[in-house]
Design a protein around this motif. Structure first.
Motif: not given
Length: 387
Positions: A169-175
């Motif tokens: 899974a990929l999470i971008a933060s800030p997106s």
């Protein structure tokens, strides 16, 4: 013999915004004044100390390859940055200097994905990430997200959408495009969930530093078994220099080094020496000043868009984008963007560049131009929607 384009290219998407940018450049050549709010590149110049360091290195004339993993001094500086910024003790051998964050994604996915495997990503998200996955004959499982999760994946969504063929899974933060962030507790829980599922966790942290409230947490604060992608392009203001970095789990170090040797040879040497100056305290102070200016731009644009009737589900906490619902004015944001450009000379990005979930209802505004230029754009935008 007839030549055929590879099958994987059928799924590689192009940027719709590039069509708009090309048209905007044509209009500028015709003498039209165009306000650019479509491209994720602020109007700031390369920071002076970085430019001086790059020029100083180039003046020596010895622009040779570095090691494939990157300049040792720069890898060490990145590791020191994690210690100072996040309290993380990071071995520099796990840091790879790459040609932009794009190079970091390519190494991470090449080293970890097999054909047929899937990666969970939020919808909306940055579209190139899906294309990187497709290059390795893997695929993306898009998870529709909205204001209820701050446009972010979380542990519950990961658990619900995980399938046998999922690899990570990929999470971008800030997106990008929403500018929203995942909370520290949710990030830690998401990492734990992926690890429990025996998957890979990819953390896109390229907008770290461009945060306008509480600082963003790095995935490395919660686990060593993560891939972290970052860049000198955004907070550090070095877009055209093409320097990023990738932090990998220890067991991937040798594999990623072999990939870097074969795919890149090395990241541009002068760019790496220039990037070294980024961590100079005087330069960091300049970067924080620029961040504060971007916060002022965000507040200005956010308030003005709301006053014009746009709906914004979540006020951005970072990056330099506002993802606005334009359904009050149209049912096709791409057509809206094209007509806005032609009639008023304002360039914005349609939602369909970032996925499928409610994409036709949304536009991404980049607050990368000065407040004066944005004020002119908003005057034109108001005239456009009042017709």
């Amino acid at each position: 013999m007839k030549q055929h384009i590879a099958d994987r290219m059928r799924g590689i998407s192009s940027f719709y915004v590039m069509e708009l940018l090309q048209r905007a450049k044509e209009l500028e050549r015709q003498g039209r004044d165009i306000v650019h709010m479509e491209i994720g590149e602020p109007d700031f110049a390369t920071p002076p100390l970085v430019l001086e360091a790059g020029n100083r290195f180039l003046s020596k004339g010895e622009v040779k390859y570095t090691a494939a993993a990157g300049l040792p001094e720069l890898r060490a500086a990145v590791a020191d940055f994690y210690r100072a910024q996040y309290g993380v003790d990071l071995d520099p051998r796990r840091v790879f200097i790459t040609p932009g964050a794009s190079g970091a994604f390519l190494l991470a996915f090449a080293a970890s994905l097999n054909p047929g495997e899937r990666v969970l990503m939020a919808d909306p998200c940055y579209p190139c990430n899906d294309n990187f996955v497709r290059l390795f004959d893997a695929s993306t499982h898009f998870v529709p997200v909205g204001a209820e999760t701050n446009y972010q994946l979380n542990a519950e969504l990961i658990r619900r959408h995980w399938q046998p063929q999922c690899k990570g899974a990929l999470i971008a933060s800030p997106s990008n495009p929403t500018g929203t962030m995942i909370g520290n507790t949710d990030l830690q829980a998401a990492i734990a969930e992926v690890r429990a599922l025996d998957g890979c966790f990819y953390s896109d942290e390229i907008y770290h530093g461009l945060v306008y409230g509480d600082p963003a947490a790095s995935a490395l604060q919660f686990s060593d078994e993560v891939f972290v992608i970052n860049s000198f392009s955004k907070f550090f203001g070095m877009t055209g220099w093409r320097v990023g970095w990738l932090v990998v789990p220890d067991e991937f170090v040798d594999a990623v080094e072999k990939l870097a040797q074969n795919i890149f040879i090395a990241t541009p040497t002068h760019s790496q020496y220039a990037a070294l100056a980024s961590f100079n305290p005087e330069n960091m102070a300049e970067l924080r000043r620029r961040r504060d200016e971007l916060a002022e731009r965000r507040d200005f644009l956010y308030d003005k868009l709301l006053s014009l009737g746009f709906k914004i589900a979540c006020k951005p906490q970072g990056a330099f984008y506002i993802y606005a619902d334009c359904s009050e004015f149209c049912d096709d944001s791409f057509e809206f963007a094209k007509r806005l450009l032609e009639t008023e000379g304002v360039a914005v990005t349609p939602g369909k560049d970032f996925g499928a979930h409610l994409a036709n209802r949304h536009i991404r505004f980049a607050y990368t131009a000065s407040i004066d230029r944005m004020a002119a754009a908003l005057t034109r935008l108001e005239r456009f929607i009042c017709r």
